[in-house]
Design a protein around this motif. Sequence first.
Motif, PDB file in Angstrom:
ATOM      1  N   PHE A 216      -2.874  12.929  -3.623  1.00 56.06           N
ATOM      2  CA  PHE A 216      -2.996  12.168  -2.374  1.00 56.06           C
ATOM      3  C   PHE A 216      -3.602  13.069  -1.303  1.00 56.06           C
ATOM      4  CE2 PHE A 216       0.298   9.668  -4.528  1.00 56.06           C
ATOM      5  CZ  PHE A 216      -0.227   8.403  -4.358  1.00 56.06           C
ATOM      6  N   ILE A 217      -4.664  12.590  -0.703  1.00 60.30           N
ATOM      7  CA  ILE A 217      -5.389  13.384   0.286  1.00 60.30           C
ATOM      8  C   ILE A 217      -4.499  13.802   1.452  1.00 60.30           C
ATOM      9  CG2 ILE A 217      -7.203  13.199   2.056  1.00 60.30           C
ATOM     10  CD1 ILE A 217      -8.908  11.766  -0.006  1.00 60.30           C
ATOM     11  N   SER A 218      -3.584  12.919   1.852  1.00 61.67           N
ATOM     12  CA  SER A 218      -2.705  13.227   2.984  1.00 61.67           C
ATOM     13  C   SER A 218      -1.745  14.382   2.684  1.00 61.67           C
ATOM     14  CB  SER A 218      -1.888  11.990   3.366  1.00 61.67           C
ATOM     15  OG  SER A 218      -1.033  11.605   2.299  1.00 61.67           O
ATOM     16  N   LYS A 219      -1.571  14.715   1.405  1.00 64.20           N
ATOM     17  CA  LYS A 219      -0.654  15.791   1.035  1.00 64.20           C
ATOM     18  C   LYS A 219      -1.340  17.145   0.881  1.00 64.20           C
ATOM     19  CE  LYS A 219       3.119  13.179  -1.062  1.00 64.20           C
ATOM     20  NZ  LYS A 219       4.066  13.120  -2.197  1.00 64.20           N
ATOM     21  N   ILE A 220      -2.678  17.155   0.924  1.00 65.59           N
ATOM     22  CA  ILE A 220      -3.392  18.424   0.845  1.00 65.59           C
ATOM     23  C   ILE A 220      -3.231  19.180   2.163  1.00 65.59           C
ATOM     24  CG2 ILE A 220      -5.650  19.530   0.584  1.00 65.59           C
ATOM     25  CD1 ILE A 220      -6.523  17.143  -1.099  1.00 65.59           C
ATOM     26  N   LYS A 221      -2.817  20.438   2.078  1.00 69.55           N
ATOM     27  CA  LYS A 221      -2.659  21.252   3.284  1.00 69.55           C
ATOM     28  C   LYS A 221      -3.913  22.093   3.554  1.00 69.55           C
ATOM     29  CE  LYS A 221       1.297  23.200   2.130  1.00 69.55           C
ATOM     30  NZ  LYS A 221       2.562  23.982   2.279  1.00 69.55           N
ATOM     31  N   TRP A 222      -4.357  22.808   2.527  1.00 66.15           N
ATOM     32  CA  TRP A 222      -5.608  23.541   2.669  1.00 66.15           C
ATOM     33  C   TRP A 222      -6.190  23.828   1.293  1.00 66.15           C
ATOM     34  CZ3 TRP A 222      -0.989  26.237   3.183  1.00 66.15           C
ATOM     35  CH2 TRP A 222      -0.822  27.368   2.384  1.00 66.15           C
TER      36      TRP A 222
ATOM     37  N   PRO B 242       0.823  -1.209   0.000  1.00 65.04           N
ATOM     38  CA  PRO B 242       0.000   0.000   0.000  1.00 65.04           C
ATOM     39  C   PRO B 242       0.855   1.256   0.000  1.00 65.04           C
ATOM     40  CG  PRO B 242      -0.034  -1.075   2.160  1.00 65.04           C
ATOM     41  CD  PRO B 242       0.633  -2.029   1.218  1.00 65.04           C
ATOM     42  N   ASP B 243       0.464   2.211  -0.810  1.00 69.90           N
ATOM     43  CA  ASP B 243       1.208   3.462  -0.881  1.00 69.90           C
ATOM     44  C   ASP B 243       1.138   4.174   0.470  1.00 69.90           C
ATOM     45  OD1 ASP B 243       1.788   5.610  -3.554  1.00 69.90           O
ATOM     46  OD2 ASP B 243       1.943   6.243  -1.474  1.00 69.90           O
ATOM     47  N   ASP B 244       2.284   4.656   0.927  1.00 66.25           N
ATOM     48  CA  ASP B 244       2.338   5.333   2.222  1.00 66.25           C
ATOM     49  C   ASP B 244       1.454   6.581   2.239  1.00 66.25           C
ATOM     50  OD1 ASP B 244       5.876   4.609   2.694  1.00 66.25           O
ATOM     51  OD2 ASP B 244       4.081   3.440   3.210  1.00 66.25           O
ATOM     52  N   ASP B 245       1.214   7.136   1.066  1.00 67.87           N
ATOM     53  CA  ASP B 245       0.406   8.343   1.000  1.00 67.87           C
ATOM     54  C   ASP B 245      -1.089   8.040   1.061  1.00 67.87           C
ATOM     55  OD1 ASP B 245       2.550  10.229   0.734  1.00 67.87           O
ATOM     56  OD2 ASP B 245       2.874   9.420  -1.261  1.00 67.87           O
ATOM     57  N   GLY B 246      -1.456   6.778   0.893  1.00 67.21           N
ATOM     58  CA  GLY B 246      -2.830   6.354   1.106  1.00 67.21           C
ATOM     59  C   GLY B 246      -3.826   6.806   0.064  1.00 67.21           C
ATOM     60  N   GLU B 247      -5.003   7.214   0.545  1.00 72.79           N
ATOM     61  CA  GLU B 247      -6.146   7.525  -0.315  1.00 72.79           C
ATOM     62  C   GLU B 247      -5.859   8.717  -1.225  1.00 72.79           C
ATOM     63  OE1 GLU B 247     -10.930   8.489   0.268  1.00 72.79           O
ATOM     64  OE2 GLU B 247      -9.599   8.225   1.998  1.00 72.79           O
ATOM     65  N   PHE B 248      -6.427   8.687  -2.424  1.00 74.71           N
ATOM     66  CA  PHE B 248      -6.205   9.773  -3.365  1.00 74.71           C
ATOM     67  C   PHE B 248      -7.497  10.102  -4.106  1.00 74.71           C
ATOM     68  CE2 PHE B 248      -5.141   5.755  -5.422  1.00 74.71           C
ATOM     69  CZ  PHE B 248      -5.922   5.805  -6.568  1.00 74.71           C
ATOM     70  N   ILE B 249      -7.479  11.263  -4.746  1.00 74.42           N
ATOM     71  CA  ILE B 249      -8.587  11.690  -5.588  1.00 74.42           C
ATOM     72  C   ILE B 249      -8.005  12.172  -6.913  1.00 74.42           C
ATOM     73  CG2 ILE B 249     -10.117  12.351  -3.687  1.00 74.42           C
ATOM     74  CD1 ILE B 249      -9.284  15.244  -4.136  1.00 74.42           C
TER      75      ILE B 249
ATOM     76  N   ILE C  41     -10.846  25.552   3.731  1.00 76.11           N
ATOM     77  CA  ILE C  41     -10.950  24.216   4.316  1.00 76.11           C
ATOM     78  C   ILE C  41      -9.527  23.778   4.633  1.00 76.11           C
ATOM     79  CG2 ILE C  41     -11.607  21.799   3.937  1.00 76.11           C
ATOM     80  CD1 ILE C  41     -13.554  22.829   1.765  1.00 76.11           C
ATOM     81  N   ILE C  42      -9.301  23.259   5.826  1.00 73.89           N
ATOM     82  CA  ILE C  42      -7.932  22.882   6.200  1.00 73.89           C
ATOM     83  C   ILE C  42      -7.830  21.393   6.521  1.00 73.89           C
ATOM     84  CG2 ILE C  42      -7.362  25.174   7.098  1.00 73.89           C
ATOM     85  CD1 ILE C  42      -7.737  24.058   9.923  1.00 73.89           C
ATOM     86  N   ASN C  43      -6.638  20.867   6.288  1.00 72.02           N
ATOM     87  CA  ASN C  43      -6.300  19.513   6.719  1.00 72.02           C
ATOM     88  C   ASN C  43      -5.883  19.610   8.178  1.00 72.02           C
ATOM     89  OD1 ASN C  43      -5.129  17.013   7.280  1.00 72.02           O
ATOM     90  ND2 ASN C  43      -4.231  16.815   5.243  1.00 72.02           N
TER      91      ASN C  43
END
Length: 231
Positions: free
Chosen positions: A144-150, A125-132, A193-195
């Motif tokens: 990658f959702i985990s990389k979105i800051k805001w 599994p990619d360490d960055d996980g879920e994506f859109i 919107i913020i992460n």
Amino acid sequence: MKLNCVVVDDSTIHRITIAKLVNEHADLTLVGDFSNASETRNCILNKNVDLLFLDIEMPVQSGFDLLDGLKTRPQIIFVSSKSDYALKAFDYAAIDYLHKPITKDRFNKAVQKAIESNLRKKENPDDDGEFIFIKSNLKNFKIFISKIKWIEAFGDYIKINTEDETHLVLSTMKSFENDLPEDKFLRVHKSFIINVDKVERFNSKFAEIGNTKIPLSRNKKEDLAKALNKA
């Protein structure tokens, strides 16, 4: 584990042919077959779909139009009577591109690619996980959702700020907010919107992500504090 499949083709004959190949394959399960993008979209939003056999030229909305309207997508195998779209198809991270009429051998080879891709994701599994997927500047991008800051409002667009880059996307804040995990993202202002995981400090007026101060609407400090405690 079998892959849940959906077949989309406005040609009844081709749709039945592909559906038959899916039903005959030991590693596939047919969960739906449709003649248009609208019905397909509803199925994808309400069912667990792993693999999409997708025609490109369809009335009202093309196969590409369907994908442009999806933030999260199953694996895609394009099916077309023309080779003209092959290059564009792979901009959509397609597993394969099948040319009509489809032979069983060619179909099985494409399916095997999808099976192997699915296994790789499970085993590594990619360490960055879920994506859109987003569409920006006429191109498709995997984010990658985990990389979105805001995310911030930008006229008729929204600006997605990630760890690596920014993207302008034609969308409303509300629409994009609905596609994000509720436990990770918080609407702290009408324009932001913020992460939650990216917040370093905050007070009653601002949340700080790196060197950026993001304004907090009235009473959002308490909501942010609760979200941070759950994170």
